[in-house]
Scaffold this motif. Structure first.
Motif: not given
Length: 91
Positions: A4-33
């Motif tokens: 059984q040979i799968e085409t690229e389209v068939e493989i892509l159809d089986k792939t569930i795309e999840t776009e990973l995001k990043k949670l970024v925290v920024y420095n400030d002069d208010i909060n303590t370590f």
């Protein structure tokens, strides 16, 4: 035996795309370590060592990606971090 040979389209159809995001925290002069470390441990479920390392990166580099995942997962964390007075964004 038939091969059984799968085409690229068939493989892509089986792939569930999840776009990973990043949670970024920024420095400030208010909060303590300690407050940032406690927040990362509580909200992001970091270990003490991981939270300390991220906090040092935030302090010296100005920001740090503290968590990676799907937007829906990170949105609640971002909201809680901001509620605690720490600046954070999802990228």
């Amino acid at each position: 035996m038939q091969m059984q040979i799968e085409t690229e389209v068939e493989i892509l159809d089986k792939t569930i795309e999840t776009e990973l995001k990043k949670l970024v925290v920024y420095n400030d002069d208010i909060n303590t370590f300690d407050w940032v470390i406690d927040t990362l441990m509580t909200v992001c479920r970091h270990s003490n060592e991981q939270a300390e390392q991220c906090t040092l990166i935030i302090h010296y580099k100005g920001k740090c990606s503290v968590k990676e995942g799907e937007f829906d997962e990170l949105a609640g964390m971002r909201n809680e971090i901001c509620r605690r007075g720490i600046s954070a964004e999802i990228h």
